[in-house]
Design a protein around this motif. Structure first.
Motif, PDB file in Angstrom:
ATOM      1  N   GLU A 106      19.202   2.704  -0.649  1.00 27.45           N
ATOM      2  CA  GLU A 106      18.549   3.885  -1.215  1.00 27.45           C
ATOM      3  C   GLU A 106      17.958   3.635  -2.606  1.00 27.45           C
ATOM      4  OE1 GLU A 106      19.613   8.340  -0.020  1.00 27.45           O
ATOM      5  OE2 GLU A 106      20.930   7.549  -1.573  1.00 27.45           O
ATOM      6  N   PRO A 107      18.582   2.801  -3.462  1.00 26.09           N
ATOM      7  CA  PRO A 107      17.984   2.547  -4.775  1.00 26.09           C
ATOM      8  C   PRO A 107      16.565   1.976  -4.738  1.00 26.09           C
ATOM      9  CG  PRO A 107      20.289   1.908  -4.803  1.00 26.09           C
ATOM     10  CD  PRO A 107      19.946   2.233  -3.374  1.00 26.09           C
ATOM     11  N   ILE A 108      16.170   1.337  -3.625  1.00 23.52           N
ATOM     12  CA  ILE A 108      14.805   0.804  -3.589  1.00 23.52           C
ATOM     13  C   ILE A 108      13.779   1.932  -3.544  1.00 23.52           C
ATOM     14  CG2 ILE A 108      15.608  -1.281  -2.394  1.00 23.52           C
ATOM     15  CD1 ILE A 108      14.075  -0.367   0.074  1.00 23.52           C
ATOM     16  N   ILE A 109      14.196   3.128  -3.110  1.00 15.30           N
ATOM     17  CA  ILE A 109      13.264   4.256  -3.095  1.00 15.30           C
ATOM     18  C   ILE A 109      12.847   4.605  -4.525  1.00 15.30           C
ATOM     19  CG2 ILE A 109      12.949   6.680  -2.466  1.00 15.30           C
ATOM     20  CD1 ILE A 109      14.938   6.186  -0.156  1.00 15.30           C
ATOM     21  N   ASP A 110      13.811   4.676  -5.435  1.00 16.93           N
ATOM     22  CA  ASP A 110      13.486   4.919  -6.840  1.00 16.93           C
ATOM     23  C   ASP A 110      12.674   3.763  -7.419  1.00 16.93           C
ATOM     24  OD1 ASP A 110      14.706   7.418  -6.976  1.00 16.93           O
ATOM     25  OD2 ASP A 110      16.651   6.588  -7.580  1.00 16.93           O
ATOM     26  N   TYR A 111      13.005   2.549  -7.018  1.00 14.82           N
ATOM     27  CA  TYR A 111      12.269   1.370  -7.484  1.00 14.82           C
ATOM     28  C   TYR A 111      10.788   1.497  -7.127  1.00 14.82           C
ATOM     29  CZ  TYR A 111      10.761  -3.552  -7.635  1.00 14.82           C
ATOM     30  OH  TYR A 111      10.077  -4.720  -7.878  1.00 14.82           O
ATOM     31  N   TYR A 112      10.520   1.915  -5.879  1.00 12.28           N
ATOM     32  CA  TYR A 112       9.128   2.031  -5.447  1.00 12.28           C
ATOM     33  C   TYR A 112       8.470   3.331  -5.926  1.00 12.28           C
ATOM     34  CZ  TYR A 112       9.503  -2.100  -2.455  1.00 12.28           C
ATOM     35  OH  TYR A 112       9.647  -3.386  -1.984  1.00 12.28           O
ATOM     36  N   LYS A 113       9.270   4.372  -6.162  1.00 18.54           N
ATOM     37  CA  LYS A 113       8.706   5.599  -6.718  1.00 18.54           C
ATOM     38  C   LYS A 113       8.095   5.327  -8.089  1.00 18.54           C
ATOM     39  CE  LYS A 113      11.236   9.371  -4.460  1.00 18.54           C
ATOM     40  NZ  LYS A 113      12.299  10.422  -4.612  1.00 18.54           N
ATOM     41  N   ALA A 114       8.736   4.445  -8.848  1.00 20.54           N
ATOM     42  CA  ALA A 114       8.222   4.089 -10.174  1.00 20.54           C
ATOM     43  C   ALA A 114       6.857   3.414 -10.078  1.00 20.54           C
ATOM     44  CB  ALA A 114       9.211   3.167 -10.886  1.00 20.54           C
ATOM     45  N   GLN A 115       6.542   2.874  -8.885  1.00 20.23           N
ATOM     46  CA  GLN A 115       5.242   2.238  -8.665  1.00 20.23           C
ATOM     47  C   GLN A 115       4.261   3.184  -7.969  1.00 20.23           C
ATOM     48  OE1 GLN A 115       5.535  -1.715  -6.861  1.00 20.23           O
ATOM     49  NE2 GLN A 115       7.646  -1.922  -7.575  1.00 20.23           N
ATOM     50  N   ASP A 121       0.825  -1.212   0.000  1.00 19.61           N
ATOM     51  CA  ASP A 121       0.000   0.000   0.000  1.00 19.61           C
ATOM     52  C   ASP A 121       0.857   1.260   0.000  1.00 19.61           C
ATOM     53  OD1 ASP A 121      -2.798  -1.037   0.255  1.00 19.61           O
ATOM     54  OD2 ASP A 121      -1.947  -1.963   2.044  1.00 19.61           O
ATOM     55  N   ALA A 122       2.029   1.188   0.653  1.00 22.29           N
ATOM     56  CA  ALA A 122       2.858   2.395   0.754  1.00 22.29           C
ATOM     57  C   ALA A 122       4.280   2.038   1.164  1.00 22.29           C
ATOM     58  CB  ALA A 122       2.262   3.368   1.775  1.00 22.29           C
ATOM     59  N   VAL A 123       5.192   2.913   0.782  1.00 20.96           N
ATOM     60  CA  VAL A 123       6.577   2.855   1.238  1.00 20.96           C
ATOM     61  C   VAL A 123       6.875   4.198   1.888  1.00 20.96           C
ATOM     62  CG1 VAL A 123       8.997   2.674   0.549  1.00 20.96           C
ATOM     63  CG2 VAL A 123       7.275   1.239  -0.573  1.00 20.96           C
ATOM     64  N   LEU A 124       7.115   4.177   3.187  1.00 17.19           N
ATOM     65  CA  LEU A 124       7.407   5.406   3.931  1.00 17.19           C
ATOM     66  C   LEU A 124       8.915   5.610   3.993  1.00 17.19           C
ATOM     67  CD1 LEU A 124       4.896   5.115   6.920  1.00 17.19           C
ATOM     68  CD2 LEU A 124       4.664   6.513   4.858  1.00 17.19           C
ATOM     69  N   ASP A 125       9.363   6.729   3.462  1.00 11.02           N
ATOM     70  CA  ASP A 125      10.785   7.067   3.419  1.00 11.02           C
ATOM     71  C   ASP A 125      11.070   8.138   4.470  1.00 11.02           C
ATOM     72  OD1 ASP A 125      13.409   7.726   2.729  1.00 11.02           O
ATOM     73  OD2 ASP A 125      12.783   8.990   1.040  1.00 11.02           O
ATOM     74  N   LEU A 126      11.716   7.737   5.569  1.00 11.52           N
ATOM     75  CA  LEU A 126      12.068   8.687   6.617  1.00 11.52           C
ATOM     76  C   LEU A 126      13.329   9.431   6.198  1.00 11.52           C
ATOM     77  CD1 LEU A 126      11.460   6.679   9.927  1.00 11.52           C
ATOM     78  CD2 LEU A 126       9.915   8.235   8.725  1.00 11.52           C
ATOM     79  N   GLU A 127      13.198  10.728   6.033  1.00 15.74           N
ATOM     80  CA  GLU A 127      14.294  11.537   5.496  1.00 15.74           C
ATOM     81  C   GLU A 127      14.986  12.319   6.610  1.00 15.74           C
ATOM     82  OE1 GLU A 127      14.437  13.741   1.351  1.00 15.74           O
ATOM     83  OE2 GLU A 127      13.370  14.976   2.811  1.00 15.74           O
ATOM     84  N   VAL A 128      16.298  12.143   6.705  1.00 14.93           N
ATOM     85  CA  VAL A 128      17.116  12.855   7.694  1.00 14.93           C
ATOM     86  C   VAL A 128      18.424  13.264   7.018  1.00 14.93           C
ATOM     87  CG1 VAL A 128      18.215  12.759   9.968  1.00 14.93           C
ATOM     88  CG2 VAL A 128      16.181  11.399   9.533  1.00 14.93           C
ATOM     89  N   PRO A 129      18.849  14.532   7.146  1.00 16.16           N
ATOM     90  CA  PRO A 129      20.131  14.948   6.565  1.00 16.16           C
ATOM     91  C   PRO A 129      21.279  14.127   7.144  1.00 16.16           C
ATOM     92  CG  PRO A 129      18.856  16.858   7.230  1.00 16.16           C
ATOM     93  CD  PRO A 129      18.143  15.656   7.779  1.00 16.16           C
ATOM     94  N   GLU A 130      22.297  13.891   6.325  1.00 15.87           N
ATOM     95  CA  GLU A 130      23.403  13.032   6.735  1.00 15.87           C
ATOM     96  C   GLU A 130      24.114  13.551   7.981  1.00 15.87           C
ATOM     97  OE1 GLU A 130      27.386  11.462   4.517  1.00 15.87           O
ATOM     98  OE2 GLU A 130      25.452  11.024   3.590  1.00 15.87           O
TER      99      GLU A 130
END
Length: 221
Positions: free
Chosen positions: A181-190, A108-117
């Motif tokens: 991190e590449p899985i974020i782009d993978y799921y963004k495409a979906q 249903d969703a992929v939650l990407d928790l974003e934090v600066p390095e």
């Protein structure tokens, strides 16, 4: 709901996963728990994983995927789950899609928790652990003890774990950027990714995540 939670080390995934799973009444499935459960129960997958780990090698994707598949097929996950630490690379993400497709299910969703390095480094490298009781955790900025270097609870010495050194944290971040991190782009495409800023108090981040989930599944509506 079926959710994947991603984010760099120090983003607070474990904490958020526990709160979100409770709010949504779905099990929190973490890679660490999967490994511990399979190894302690002596399952065939657990034995395989332990053999690789004892030899100082990475556990192959197929073993991790097998553990996750078994766990997702348990009764409490029938109406959904929240995955934390899995998938950790694109190959595992593709395997997860295949598992769900076999059951005519989907995420249903992929939650990407974003934090600066730099914030990640500050959060982890600033941690101090009580040598007498590892459950007592402090931080040089966010949770200082009353007396520097001394545990408030038992008076034990506070120390920095080797894994929490800045050098180690930056190496862990490199691995995250390269492998996970590449899985974020993978799921963004979906069309599945919702990016959540994790620069806030725990309850505020949870509220942001719950808002992002609205409309993505029956339980979050």
């Amino acid at each position: 709901m079926r959710i994947v939670l991603v984010g760099p080390p120090g983003a607070g995934k474990g904490t958020q996963a526990a709160f979100l799973a409770q709010n949504l009444s779905i099990p929190h499935i973490s890679t660490g728990d999967l490994f511990r459960a399979n190894i302690s129960q002596g399952t065939e997958l657990g034995k395989q994983a332990k053999a690789y780990m004892d030899a100082g090698n990475l556990v192959p994707d197929e073993v991790t995927v097998g553990m996750a598949k078994d766990r997702m097929e348990q009764a409490d996950a029938e109406n959904g789950f929240l995955l934390d630490g899995f998938p950790r690379n694109v190959a595992q993400a593709e395997a997860l899609d295949a598992i769900l497709e076999q059951k005519s299910l989907k995420l249903d969703a992929v939650l990407d928790l974003e934090v600066p390095e730099d914030e990640v480094v500050k959060r982890i490298a600033g941690r101090r652990i009580c040598r007498s009781n590892g459950a007592h955790v402090y931080h040089v900025v966010y949770n200082q003890p009353e007396t520097e270097g001394v545990c408030d609870v038992c008076g034990g010495e506070l120390y920095q774990r080797e894994d929490d050194s800045e050098e180690t944290v930056r190496k862990r971040l490199e691995v995250y950027h390269t492998e996970t991190e590449p899985i974020i782009d993978y799921y963004k495409a979906q069309g599945l990714v919702a990016t959540i800023s994790a620069l806030a108090k725990v309850d505020e981040v949870t509220e942001r995540a719950m808002r992002a989930l609205q409309g993505r599944g029956d339980q979050a509506a």
